[in-house]
Design a protein around this motif. Structure first.
Motif, PDB file in Angstrom:
ATOM      1  N   HIS A  57       0.910  -1.678   0.231  1.00  0.00           N
ATOM      2  CA  HIS A  57      -0.080  -0.072  -0.164  1.00  0.00           C
ATOM      3  C   HIS A  57       0.847   1.524   0.204  1.00  0.00           C
ATOM      4  O   HIS A  57       0.476   2.513  -0.445  1.00  0.00           O
ATOM      5  N   LEU A  58       2.263   1.078   0.888  1.00  0.00           N
ATOM      6  CA  LEU A  58       2.832   2.675   0.654  1.00  0.00           C
ATOM      7  C   LEU A  58       3.226   2.289  -0.731  1.00  0.00           C
ATOM      8  O   LEU A  58       4.278   1.508  -1.288  1.00  0.00           O
ATOM      9  N   VAL A  59       3.314   3.638  -1.662  1.00  0.00           N
ATOM     10  CA  VAL A  59       3.954   4.036  -2.532  1.00  0.00           C
ATOM     11  C   VAL A  59       5.710   3.797  -2.733  1.00  0.00           C
ATOM     12  O   VAL A  59       6.344   3.951  -3.532  1.00  0.00           O
ATOM     13  N   GLU A  60       5.709   4.524  -1.817  1.00  0.00           N
ATOM     14  CA  GLU A  60       6.993   4.801  -1.710  1.00  0.00           C
ATOM     15  C   GLU A  60       8.178   4.147  -1.006  1.00  0.00           C
ATOM     16  O   GLU A  60       7.968   4.008   0.106  1.00  0.00           O
ATOM     17  N   ARG A  61       9.414   4.252  -1.760  1.00  0.00           N
ATOM     18  CA  ARG A  61      10.159   3.191  -1.209  1.00  0.00           C
ATOM     19  C   ARG A  61      10.686   3.711   0.712  1.00  0.00           C
ATOM     20  O   ARG A  61      10.912   2.885   1.717  1.00  0.00           O
ATOM     21  N   GLU A  62      11.075   4.963   0.874  1.00  0.00           N
ATOM     22  CA  GLU A  62      11.165   5.193   2.453  1.00  0.00           C
ATOM     23  C   GLU A  62      10.454   5.087   2.783  1.00  0.00           C
ATOM     24  O   GLU A  62      10.626   4.970   4.049  1.00  0.00           O
ATOM     25  N   GLY A  92      14.576 -12.073  15.971  1.00  0.00           N
ATOM     26  CA  GLY A  92      13.215 -11.930  16.267  1.00  0.00           C
ATOM     27  C   GLY A  92      12.446 -12.438  14.736  1.00  0.00           C
ATOM     28  O   GLY A  92      13.593 -11.720  13.711  1.00  0.00           O
ATOM     29  N   LEU A  93      11.038 -12.400  14.634  1.00  0.00           N
ATOM     30  CA  LEU A  93      11.298 -12.570  12.964  1.00  0.00           C
ATOM     31  C   LEU A  93       9.842 -11.410  12.224  1.00  0.00           C
ATOM     32  O   LEU A  93       8.434 -11.365  12.952  1.00  0.00           O
ATOM     33  N   VAL A  94      10.235 -11.522  10.854  1.00  0.00           N
ATOM     34  CA  VAL A  94       9.154 -10.075  10.118  1.00  0.00           C
ATOM     35  C   VAL A  94       8.663 -10.795   8.861  1.00  0.00           C
ATOM     36  O   VAL A  94       9.725 -11.367   8.607  1.00  0.00           O
ATOM     37  N   TRP A  95       7.564 -10.578   8.324  1.00  0.00           N
ATOM     38  CA  TRP A  95       7.300 -11.932   7.742  1.00  0.00           C
ATOM     39  C   TRP A  95       6.571 -10.288   6.810  1.00  0.00           C
ATOM     40  O   TRP A  95       5.400  -9.796   7.310  1.00  0.00           O
ATOM     41  N   GLY A  96       7.408 -10.201   5.409  1.00  0.00           N
ATOM     42  CA  GLY A  96       6.138  -8.756   4.437  1.00  0.00           C
ATOM     43  C   GLY A  96       6.130  -9.787   3.702  1.00  0.00           C
ATOM     44  O   GLY A  96       6.038 -10.272   2.901  1.00  0.00           O
ATOM     45  N   ALA A  97       4.677  -8.909   2.976  1.00  0.00           N
ATOM     46  CA  ALA A  97       4.142  -9.591   1.427  1.00  0.00           C
ATOM     47  C   ALA A  97       3.841  -8.578   0.348  1.00  0.00           C
ATOM     48  O   ALA A  97       3.978  -7.518   0.821  1.00  0.00           O
ATOM     49  N   GLY A  98       4.847  -9.000  -0.256  1.00  0.00           N
ATOM     50  CA  GLY A  98       4.867  -8.216  -1.391  1.00  0.00           C
ATOM     51  C   GLY A  98       3.455  -8.603  -2.506  1.00  0.00           C
ATOM     52  O   GLY A  98       3.382  -9.599  -2.575  1.00  0.00           O
ATOM     53  N   ILE A  99       2.695  -7.414  -3.308  1.00  0.00           N
ATOM     54  CA  ILE A  99       2.292  -7.545  -4.563  1.00  0.00           C
ATOM     55  C   ILE A  99       3.713  -8.396  -5.674  1.00  0.00           C
ATOM     56  O   ILE A  99       4.425  -6.584  -6.170  1.00  0.00           O
ATOM     57  N   PRO A 154     -13.512  -0.267  -8.462  1.00  0.00           N
ATOM     58  CA  PRO A 154     -13.015  -0.859  -7.212  1.00  0.00           C
ATOM     59  C   PRO A 154     -11.823  -2.073  -7.648  1.00  0.00           C
ATOM     60  O   PRO A 154     -11.031  -2.873  -7.108  1.00  0.00           O
ATOM     61  N   LEU A 155     -12.336  -2.736  -9.102  1.00  0.00           N
ATOM     62  CA  LEU A 155     -11.876  -3.829  -9.305  1.00  0.00           C
ATOM     63  C   LEU A 155     -10.624  -3.410  -9.064  1.00  0.00           C
ATOM     64  O   LEU A 155      -9.393  -4.968  -9.400  1.00  0.00           O
ATOM     65  N   TYR A 156     -10.215  -2.351 -10.291  1.00  0.00           N
ATOM     66  CA  TYR A 156      -8.781  -2.384 -10.628  1.00  0.00           C
ATOM     67  C   TYR A 156      -7.535  -2.179  -9.513  1.00  0.00           C
ATOM     68  O   TYR A 156      -7.276  -1.218  -9.002  1.00  0.00           O
ATOM     69  N   PHE A 157      -8.246  -2.608  -7.756  1.00  0.00           N
ATOM     70  CA  PHE A 157      -7.707  -1.843  -6.222  1.00  0.00           C
ATOM     71  C   PHE A 157      -7.089  -0.355  -6.449  1.00  0.00           C
ATOM     72  O   PHE A 157      -7.880   0.723  -6.803  1.00  0.00           O
ATOM     73  N   THR A 158      -6.512  -0.184  -5.529  1.00  0.00           N
ATOM     74  CA  THR A 158      -5.550   1.156  -4.950  1.00  0.00           C
ATOM     75  C   THR A 158      -4.676   1.393  -5.484  1.00  0.00           C
ATOM     76  O   THR A 158      -3.944  -0.031  -5.702  1.00  0.00           O
ATOM     77  N   ASP A 159      -4.259   2.554  -5.661  1.00  0.00           N
ATOM     78  CA  ASP A 159      -2.895   2.760  -5.398  1.00  0.00           C
ATOM     79  C   ASP A 159      -1.584   2.526  -4.947  1.00  0.00           C
ATOM     80  O   ASP A 159      -2.009   1.545  -3.214  1.00  0.00           O
ATOM     81  N   ALA A 160      -0.828   1.454  -5.009  1.00  0.00           N
ATOM     82  CA  ALA A 160       0.394   0.475  -4.965  1.00  0.00           C
ATOM     83  C   ALA A 160       1.460   0.299  -5.189  1.00  0.00           C
ATOM     84  O   ALA A 160       1.415   1.458  -6.324  1.00  0.00           O
ATOM     85  N   PHE A 161       1.774  -0.724  -4.294  1.00  0.00           N
ATOM     86  CA  PHE A 161       3.598  -0.632  -5.811  1.00  0.00           C
ATOM     87  C   PHE A 161       3.547  -1.864  -5.951  1.00  0.00           C
ATOM     88  O   PHE A 161       2.946  -2.383  -4.513  1.00  0.00           O
ATOM     89  N   PHE A 162       4.122  -2.374  -6.754  1.00  0.00           N
ATOM     90  CA  PHE A 162       4.067  -3.896  -6.952  1.00  0.00           C
ATOM     91  C   PHE A 162       5.620  -4.593  -6.935  1.00  0.00           C
ATOM     92  O   PHE A 162       6.411  -4.061  -8.058  1.00  0.00           O
ATOM     93  N   HIS A 163       5.712  -5.441  -6.182  1.00  0.00           N
ATOM     94  CA  HIS A 163       7.801  -6.027  -6.380  1.00  0.00           C
ATOM     95  C   HIS A 163       7.638  -6.594  -7.187  1.00  0.00           C
ATOM     96  O   HIS A 163       7.241  -7.084  -7.696  1.00  0.00           O
ATOM     97  N   ARG A 164       8.841  -6.619  -7.708  1.00  0.00           N
ATOM     98  CA  ARG A 164      10.201  -7.834  -8.365  1.00  0.00           C
ATOM     99  C   ARG A 164      10.728  -8.437  -7.177  1.00  0.00           C
ATOM    100  O   ARG A 164      10.880  -7.630  -5.980  1.00  0.00           O
ATOM    101  N   PRO A 165      10.788  -9.565  -6.706  1.00  0.00           N
ATOM    102  CA  PRO A 165      11.064 -10.988  -5.826  1.00  0.00           C
ATOM    103  C   PRO A 165      12.443  -9.980  -4.827  1.00  0.00           C
ATOM    104  O   PRO A 165      12.364  -9.624  -3.851  1.00  0.00           O
ATOM    105  N   GLY A 166      13.262  -9.685  -5.811  1.00  0.00           N
ATOM    106  CA  GLY A 166      13.767  -9.863  -5.622  1.00  0.00           C
ATOM    107  C   GLY A 166      14.694  -7.826  -5.391  1.00  0.00           C
ATOM    108  O   GLY A 166      15.544  -7.411  -4.429  1.00  0.00           O
ATOM    109  N   GLU A 167      13.371  -7.181  -4.995  1.00  0.00           N
ATOM    110  CA  GLU A 167      13.507  -5.571  -4.544  1.00  0.00           C
ATOM    111  C   GLU A 167      12.631  -5.302  -3.599  1.00  0.00           C
ATOM    112  O   GLU A 167      13.387  -5.388  -1.899  1.00  0.00           O
ATOM    113  N   LEU A 168      11.831  -7.126  -3.172  1.00  0.00           N
ATOM    114  CA  LEU A 168      11.025  -7.371  -1.399  1.00  0.00           C
ATOM    115  C   LEU A 168      12.930  -7.520  -0.409  1.00  0.00           C
ATOM    116  O   LEU A 168      12.757  -6.981   0.394  1.00  0.00           O
ATOM    117  N   SER A 169      13.641  -8.213  -1.120  1.00  0.00           N
ATOM    118  CA  SER A 169      14.666  -8.614  -0.494  1.00  0.00           C
ATOM    119  C   SER A 169      15.774  -7.671  -0.683  1.00  0.00           C
ATOM    120  O   SER A 169      15.815  -8.086   0.590  1.00  0.00           O
TER     121      SER A 169
END
Ligand SMILES: C[S@@+](CC[C@H](N)C(=O)[O-])C[C@H]1O[C@@H](n2cnc3c(N)ncnc32)[C@H](O)[C@@H]1O
Length: 280
Positions: free
Chosen positions: A131-136, A153-160, A200-215
């Motif tokens: 949901h947060l569109v800015e990397r910062e 401790g562990l963190v689970w982070g989901a990206g689209i 709403p079928l087209y969701f809302t403003d968002a950032f979509f990750h490449r898998p490598g960007e998430l890591s």
């Protein structure tokens, strides 16, 4: 904090509150391929989670689907979400499991957690990172997760996935909608999803990750990356998903197939969601 950063932060939360005012997040995971998302998310959480009792912060916990499920398993779960409707729904769901309620549920933002330093065993970020569109801002969430986590401790982070709207439009029958074409073009080019159509079928403003960007973001926030895996893998694209899911044998076959390819680099981006798991 600079005034323009505060304004930007407020705007991104306003858009989220506005979008979920109409969307029914409380029932989403019970419908269609979202059931696969839920089953796989639960599996990926349990695979790494220490045994109960442990303290979990679910930042972006929505209506409490995972938070209440974990509380019922004996964990101390604190839910944070910027959408007041979601927090109310989570409190209601929590009240229905009187023996295992949530430890807390409050309106808040994953970029500014109200919890103390080194107080949690686990943090879930299943929403804020797309949901947060800015990397910062995404890094601010991850750094907050790092701050509140105990060492180890562990963190689970989901990206689209960057490519989710390409697959979704092809399988969902709206690839040829001329209104969607520029949205898809920008998704593929920049990962920046903008929906000004009002549909709403087209969701809302968002950032979509490449898998490598998430890591890369996990590493930048100071985490070791334990795993980057597909949540649904290609399973969400199944024709006649409900028929397969409602057949116990086919459901197990689908889950086994998704597990089999969950780390396959050439298939990761075909998943709707990608999960990174990091350790402090
Ligand atoms: C699609 S819902 C997912 C809810 C739940 N975590 C799940 O995985 O089913 C995304 C959630 O992220 C929340 N969210 C968006 N921006 C956020 C932020 N800056 N901080 C915390 N939560 C946020 C939304 O309000 C929403 O409840």
């Amino acid at each position: 904090m600079a005034a323009d950063v505060i304004a930007m932060n407020k705007n991104s939360t306003d858009a989220v509150v506005h979008y979920y005012g109409d969307a029914d997040e409380a029932s989403r995971l019970r419908t269609g391929w979202f059931q696969l998302e839920q089953a796989r998310t639960q599996e990926l959480i349990l695979r790494h989670l220490p045994p109960a009792p442990a303290t979990i912060i679910d930042a972006g916990g929505g209506a409490g689907a995972y938070a209440c499920w974990l509380a019922a398993r004996g964990y101390q779960v604190h839910l944070i979400d910027p959408v007041p409707k979601h927090v109310e729904q989570a409190r209601e769901a929590s009240s229905l499991q009187a023996e295992h309620p949530l430890a807390s549920a409050q309106v808040g933002d994953a970029r500014h957690l109200p919890h103390g330093d080194s107080t949690a065993d686990a943090v879930l970020l299943l929403g804020p990172l797309y949901h947060l569109v800015e990397r910062e801002d995404r890094l601010a969430c991850l750094k907050e997760a790092h701050r509140v986590l105990l060492p180890g401790g562990l963190v689970w982070g989901a990206g689209i996935s960057r490519f989710a709207s390409l697959f979704d439009s092809l399988s969902g029958g709206f690839f040829d909608d001329p209104v969607f074409a520029p949205i898809l073009a920008r998704d593929l080019e920049e990962g920046q999803h903008r929906n000004s159509t009002g549909n709403p079928l087209y969701f809302t403003d968002a950032f979509f990750h490449r898998p490598g960007e998430l890591s890369r973001d996990f590493l930048a926030a100071g985490f070791q990356v334990e795993a980057v895996v597909a949540i649904e893998g290609p399973g969400w694209l199944a024709r006649d998903f409900d028929r397969l899911w409602n057949d116990p044998l086919q459901r197990e076959r689908m889950l086994a197939a998704v597990r089999k390819v969950e780390r396959e680099p050439s298939v990761l981006g075909a998943s709707s969601h990608i999960m990174a798991i990091g350790r402090k």
